[in-house]
Design a protein around this motif. Sequence first.
Motif, mmCIF file in Angstrom:
data_model
loop_
_atom_site.group_PDB
_atom_site.id
_atom_site.type_symbol
_atom_site.label_atom_id
_atom_site.label_comp_id
_atom_site.label_asym_id
_atom_site.label_seq_id
_atom_site.Cartn_x
_atom_site.Cartn_y
_atom_site.Cartn_z
ATOM 1 N N THR A 145 0.839 -1.207 0.000
ATOM 2 C CA THR A 145 0.000 0.000 0.000
ATOM 3 C C THR A 145 0.872 1.254 0.000
ATOM 4 O OG1 THR A 145 -1.702 -1.180 1.257
ATOM 5 C CG2 THR A 145 -1.819 1.227 1.236
ATOM 6 N N ILE B 107 2.507 1.778 -3.485
ATOM 7 C CA ILE B 107 1.527 2.307 -4.441
ATOM 8 C C ILE B 107 1.292 3.794 -4.177
ATOM 9 C CG2 ILE B 107 -0.889 2.199 -5.169
ATOM 10 C CD1 ILE B 107 -0.774 -0.827 -4.600
ATOM 11 N N ALA B 108 1.160 4.141 -2.892
ATOM 12 C CA ALA B 108 0.953 5.550 -2.538
ATOM 13 C C ALA B 108 2.152 6.398 -2.946
ATOM 14 C CB ALA B 108 0.705 5.676 -1.035
ATOM 15 N N VAL C 271 4.349 5.873 -5.407
ATOM 16 C CA VAL C 271 4.384 6.029 -6.866
ATOM 17 C C VAL C 271 3.294 6.993 -7.330
ATOM 18 C CG1 VAL C 271 4.103 4.849 -9.076
ATOM 19 C CG2 VAL C 271 5.410 3.765 -7.231
ATOM 20 N N TYR C 272 2.106 6.863 -6.770
ATOM 21 C CA TYR C 272 0.973 7.683 -7.203
ATOM 22 C C TYR C 272 1.140 9.144 -6.771
ATOM 23 C CZ TYR C 272 -3.757 9.537 -7.595
ATOM 24 O OH TYR C 272 -4.847 10.316 -7.907
ATOM 25 N N ILE C 273 1.448 9.328 -5.486
ATOM 26 C CA ILE C 273 1.539 10.689 -4.955
ATOM 27 C C ILE C 273 2.726 11.439 -5.551
ATOM 28 C CG2 ILE C 273 1.896 12.040 -2.834
ATOM 29 C CD1 ILE C 273 0.324 9.916 -1.336
ATOM 30 N N TYR C 274 3.793 10.710 -5.895
ATOM 31 C CA TYR C 274 4.969 11.365 -6.473
ATOM 32 C C TYR C 274 4.617 12.119 -7.751
ATOM 33 C CZ TYR C 274 9.934 12.083 -7.437
ATOM 34 O OH TYR C 274 11.166 12.646 -7.649
ATOM 35 N N GLN C 275 3.617 11.631 -8.487
ATOM 36 C CA GLN C 275 3.247 12.284 -9.744
ATOM 37 C C GLN C 275 2.567 13.632 -9.520
ATOM 38 O OE1 GLN C 275 4.524 10.508 -12.240
ATOM 39 N NE2 GLN C 275 5.002 8.985 -10.657
ATOM 40 N N THR C 276 1.898 13.772 -8.383
ATOM 41 C CA THR C 276 1.121 14.987 -8.136
ATOM 42 C C THR C 276 1.674 15.863 -7.009
ATOM 43 O OG1 THR C 276 -0.353 13.729 -6.683
ATOM 44 C CG2 THR C 276 -1.005 13.938 -8.994
ATOM 45 N N ALA D 23 5.322 12.755 -1.187
ATOM 46 C CA ALA D 23 5.826 11.403 -1.417
ATOM 47 C C ALA D 23 7.224 11.239 -0.845
ATOM 48 C CB ALA D 23 5.824 11.093 -2.914
ATOM 49 N N THR E 233 4.438 7.118 2.963
ATOM 50 C CA THR E 233 4.914 6.851 1.608
ATOM 51 C C THR E 233 6.349 6.348 1.582
ATOM 52 O OG1 THR E 233 5.456 9.208 1.394
ATOM 53 C CG2 THR E 233 3.346 8.477 0.477
#
Length: 602
Positions: free
Chosen positions: A115, A118-119, A121-126, A131, A137
């Motif tokens: 979990t 995934i958080a 990788v996802y949060i790093y984009q935004t 992140a 994270t």
Amino acid sequence: MGFYTRRIKRLIPALVLFVLIISVLIGLFNPSPVLSLNTGITSLFGLSNLYLLEQSTDYFAASTELNVFTHTWSLGVEEQFYFLYPFLVWLTGFGRQTSKGARNLFWVIGALSITSLIAFVYIYQTNQPAAYFLMPTRLWELGAGCLLFLGLKHSNRLLRLLESIPPLMITAAIVAVLFMPIQMAVQATIAVVVFTVCLIASFRSGTAVYDLFTHPKVVYVGLISYSLYLWHWGVLCLSRWTIGIHWWSIPFQIALMLLLSITSYRYVEIFRHSHWSAVRWKSIGYGVGASASVAVLLFALVNIPNFLYTGRGPSLVAVGVPSLTNTYSLKQVNSIWEGEKCILSDNSEVGKKIFVEDCTLGNFSNAKKRVLVFGNSFSAAFAQAFDDLVLSDGYSVTITSSWGASPVKEIPNKGTWDKANNYYKANNYYWDSVVPSLISRLRPGDWVFLINDMAGLSPQRRTSKTDEMLAQLESGLESLSSKLSARGIRLAVLHGNPFAREAHCQPVSAEKQWFAPFGSPCKLPNRSESLLRRDNLNKVLVSLEAERKLRVVDIFDVFCPEEQCTYMAKNGQILYRDEFSHLSVESVRLSSPIIRKVLTSS
């Protein structure tokens, strides 16, 4: 309780001494060490990662390279993990040595780690800072070590496969990852963790890597690693404030890091082996008390400006970001630029009205020509650039600014103040409300002058994203020019300046200081490199100028007249008011003749 006692005895003594000594030293060389001191205070309680995250959302957050306690963010992540992990060990039964405790812990840590990954990788984009700095994270990295520990307790097919991989090959892979470009930071981070797990799993006697890592001197580096972690960044950061970092200084700086680390290990970390108290909560209290005592001292230093500073202050009319909102008056024509009334400083100011009467130098109603200045924080720095234009040429100049605004509304803005600056389409307040309302008051022959930081459009490495931004800039300028020219209004655009922000220097560092005997540590990209980097931007602007869609205002030669760009003008004046490359009052006045020549041209 025993776990927390051991952690405090392990971490606090060396940390407290490091924070105390480095805080005093940075106070000697930095006249405004508030960011460093506040980071130091929060690091004493395992919270510096959260403090740095809060600072990272600030458009004017100081460079991490100038903060002597930046590196303690990872210690904060580690300490926050320590609050969670003992409970997981107990609740899963592992700490109570139940029959299924190891398996339960493995699955719980595995689920949390997946979990967390995934958080990340996802949060790093935004939201890269979140992140990077948050424990949730980063938990997957610590979780990987726990999973490996549990996995090594029971031989299985995967472990046998890992044991068959040559450790030297994995070590080479780890080294290779370190050279991956910053754009691949997510992939590199995951790769380092995976390869490290594989290396530990494949670690066995009889191999070259085993012989290397079990060599007594390498083992000793491991023993002093905590103190080395603490002191290495302090030495590097203080060097940036003083002698700088050069090829010839690196051996001495490394030697100093090792000396301080060895001293800390021998004479400070030894306290973890001493008997603090027979009562565990008292041992914890001693550690918290030591941290609190140093925190109080640092808090006092924060609230006594320049108490320890031993250098010279910068000889500037205005210093620092707050000076961007200073009012400026031209008494000869009885007009005042009201500073804060002319600026959108955050998303909460969406809806704020900006009035010409508050933001104009000269007589807007009776001016020979009117100039409307729009842009991000850089436009506010130019308030003192138009004296001759107003006093000698009869112009009026209205200056507005929106912190963090894009150069044109076509470039998406995902920054801290996105609601004010063109990301949420329902809230394009600056570009769709403030700018049009002021332009509506212009007459044929008047000017719109765009002043922005163009560094983001001249990156060190050209990418598809930066190419897209340049295309959006070109499209936006063409669109704005077309709308203005239909009413007989002309458009001027400030070209890109030297990349002073990349020097990570405050103006005080540009002054000659006794503690910087080898000259200013403020090193900018040179003239050739800077012009090459802004070449693609230059092609866009020059092309639009050739098509008579705008005029380019290029003041680059004022800021970099020689091959080596510096913080100093030819006459010895400092060119920038802060480490974010906002121009000083002195430098915009030096630029004034170039600006005046363009805006008075036919």
